[in-house]
Design an enzyme around this catalytic site. Structure first.
Site, PDB file in Angstrom:
ATOM      1  N   CYS A   1       0.830  -1.212   0.000  1.00  0.00           N
ATOM      2  CA  CYS A   1       0.000   0.000   0.000  1.00  0.00           C
ATOM      3  C   CYS A   1       0.864   1.262   0.000  1.00  0.00           C
ATOM      4  O   CYS A   1       1.591   1.520   0.962  1.00  0.00           O
ATOM      5  CB  CYS A   1      -0.914  -0.041   1.224  1.00  0.00           C
ATOM      6  SG  CYS A   1      -1.751   1.508   1.597  1.00  0.00           S
TER       7      CYS A   1
ATOM      8  N   CYS B   1       0.029   3.763   2.818  1.00  0.00           N
ATOM      9  CA  CYS B   1       0.498   3.208   4.098  1.00  0.00           C
ATOM     10  C   CYS B   1       1.966   3.555   4.313  1.00  0.00           C
ATOM     11  O   CYS B   1       2.377   3.911   5.423  1.00  0.00           O
ATOM     12  CB  CYS B   1       0.331   1.687   4.121  1.00  0.00           C
ATOM     13  SG  CYS B   1      -1.376   1.110   4.001  1.00  0.00           S
TER      14      CYS B   1
END
Length: 182
Positions: A102, A105
């Site tokens: 991600c 993230c």
């Protein structure tokens, strides 16, 4: 009379088990004592399995030590998350649910680390939502990554979805002020 055992790892006493135990779990052979039955006991993060075999007893022990440090982000998994949350007591716990792939993230990770250094009265955790941890992620109701869950007294009290730093700070502040006033 209860049996009390003190298990100390030594090269001759321990050997890795096979068949489904993680590397942290070891098999220890101890002399047979009366009163040892086939049973499992779970004490915090320690699990002891007593099994009688012939003239000896086998004790399988799993002891994981998880240290949660002030100003640090602690990586958790499906087995360590709830014990750490329970051990936090009345402290606020913030959980970052992320994945390795991600992009957002990865962008918010250093900011999340900085928050752990700023709010020393808050426990900061992170959970990789990989297939192994999927049951916990599902239990916590994750739909997108990153998702931040803020817990108090073993209950989710706030949630922030996405890499929204300002929203995360506001949610932490709200939880902290509610905690100090209630």
């Amino acid at each position: 009379m209860p049996l009390s055992l003190r298990l100390a790892p030594s090269p001759t006493a321990l050997s890795p088990t096979t068949g489904g135990f993680s590397p942290a779990k070891k098999q220890c052979r101890i002399p047979s004592y009366s009163g040892v039955a086939t049973t499992t006991r779970r004490i915090g993060l320690c699990s002891l399995d007593y099994v009688k075999r012939g003239d000896s007893s086998v004790v399988r022990c799993s002891l994981q030590t998880v240290n949660v440090s002030v100003g640090q982000v602690t990586e958790v998994d499906k087995d360590t998350f709830w014990p750490i949350v329970k051990a936090a007591g009345e402290k606020i716990v913030v959980l970052d649910m992320y994945t390795q792939w991600c992009g957002p993230c990865k962008v918010i990770a250093p900011k999340y680390k900085a928050l752990s250094e700023k709010y020393e009265d808050v426990v900061f955790l992170k959970l990789d939502c990989n297939p192994e941890n999927r049951p916990l992620a599902k239990e916590l109701g994750i739909r997108v990554v990153p998702t931040f869950k803020i817990l108090k007294d073993n209950q989710v009290v706030k949630e922030v979805t996405g890499a929204k730093y300002d929203d995360l700070v506001a949610a932490i502040e709200t939880a902290r002020s509610a905690s100090s006033s209630g």
